[in-house]
Motif scaffolding. Structure first.
Motif, PDB file in Angstrom:
ATOM      1  N   LYS A  95       0.822  -1.214   0.000  1.00 35.41           N
ATOM      2  CA  LYS A  95       0.000   0.000   0.000  1.00 35.41           C
ATOM      3  C   LYS A  95       0.856   1.263   0.000  1.00 35.41           C
ATOM      4  O   LYS A  95       0.533   2.236  -0.685  1.00 35.41           O
ATOM      5  N   LYS A  96       1.945   1.265   0.756  1.00 33.78           N
ATOM      6  CA  LYS A  96       2.845   2.423   0.746  1.00 33.78           C
ATOM      7  C   LYS A  96       3.444   2.624  -0.647  1.00 33.78           C
ATOM      8  O   LYS A  96       3.591   3.751  -1.119  1.00 33.78           O
ATOM      9  N   THR A  97       3.753   1.521  -1.308  1.00 30.15           N
ATOM     10  CA  THR A  97       4.324   1.593  -2.656  1.00 30.15           C
ATOM     11  C   THR A  97       3.304   2.127  -3.656  1.00 30.15           C
ATOM     12  O   THR A  97       3.592   3.072  -4.393  1.00 30.15           O
ATOM     13  N   THR A 100       0.553   3.793  -3.231  1.00 33.01           N
ATOM     14  CA  THR A 100       0.117   5.163  -2.975  1.00 33.01           C
ATOM     15  C   THR A 100       1.201   6.178  -3.333  1.00 33.01           C
ATOM     16  O   THR A 100       0.897   7.334  -3.598  1.00 33.01           O
ATOM     17  N   SER A 101       2.452   5.745  -3.363  1.00 31.94           N
ATOM     18  CA  SER A 101       3.523   6.661  -3.782  1.00 31.94           C
ATOM     19  C   SER A 101       3.710   6.638  -5.301  1.00 31.94           C
ATOM     20  O   SER A 101       4.203   7.590  -5.879  1.00 31.94           O
ATOM     21  N   TYR A 144      -2.601   8.944   0.808  1.00 31.76           N
ATOM     22  CA  TYR A 144      -1.186   9.279   0.652  1.00 31.76           C
ATOM     23  C   TYR A 144      -0.363   8.224   1.387  1.00 31.76           C
ATOM     24  O   TYR A 144      -0.853   7.594   2.334  1.00 31.76           O
ATOM     25  N   PRO A 145       0.910   8.014   0.987  1.00 33.87           N
ATOM     26  CA  PRO A 145       1.733   6.977   1.633  1.00 33.87           C
ATOM     27  C   PRO A 145       1.814   7.106   3.155  1.00 33.87           C
ATOM     28  O   PRO A 145       1.782   6.091   3.861  1.00 33.87           O
TER      29      PRO A 145
END
Length: 166
Positions: free
Chosen positions: A18-20, A22-23, A31-32
């Motif tokens: 998800k962090k990837t 969203t970035s 957002y991340p």
């Protein structure tokens, strides 16, 4: 590449995924730095795994999560027939059929669970996603004007829906 139900043990990798995504993509609402931590991811996964009105699938390739799709139905009787859909795929895997594979499997399961309608929201400028949804029979049903503010610019969200055939 395989499509499977999410597992509790996926929580750490799901947070990284998800962090990837969203970035990588401006088309997601999150957002991340707003992605949940592993504890919250486990809680989120648990809700999906214990609620028969929810579906959570991941696409896995080489032991890594490269895509996910969720469908969430309500327990409210007036809207028992529909579910809300969310989908994301790693940018490095766009155009490789992963979104289509996730969508196909999720819609099949949704039909088996008795859902009649699937709805989603998509940013008006996300042409790639809109084409995917239209390919699966989704139609634009409405527009939420200036529902998203990104970099000081307002964007509309399109509401799309699909009736599942009997």
């Amino acid at each position: 590449m395989s499509i499977r139900w999410v597992r509790l043990s996926d929580a750490p990798q799901l947070v990284v995924f998800k962090k990837t995504v969203t970035s990588e993509s401006p088309f997601l609402i999150t957002y991340p730095d707003e992605v949940e931590d592993v504890f919250e991811a486990r809680r989120f996964i648990s809700i999906y795994l214990t609620d028969d009105r929810r579906i959570f699938l991941v696409a896995e390739q080489g032991g890594q999560i490269v895509g996910m799709i969720t469908l969430a139905g309500s327990a409210k009787r007036k809207v028992l027939h529909k579910a809300e859909l969310g989908i994301s795929v790693r940018k490095s895997h766009w155009g490789k059929g992963i979104g289509s594979a996730l969508m196909s499997e999720a819609l099949k399961i949704a039909k088996q669970k008795g859902f009649k309608k699937i709805q989603l929201e998509v940013m008006e400028n996300n042409e790639r996603a809109i084409k995917l949804y239209q390919k699966f029979g989704f139609e634009i049903e409405g527009r939420k004007k200036k529902a998203v503010c990104m970099d000081g610019k307002y964007l509309d969200l399109l509401v799309m829906g699909k009736w599942l055939e009997d």
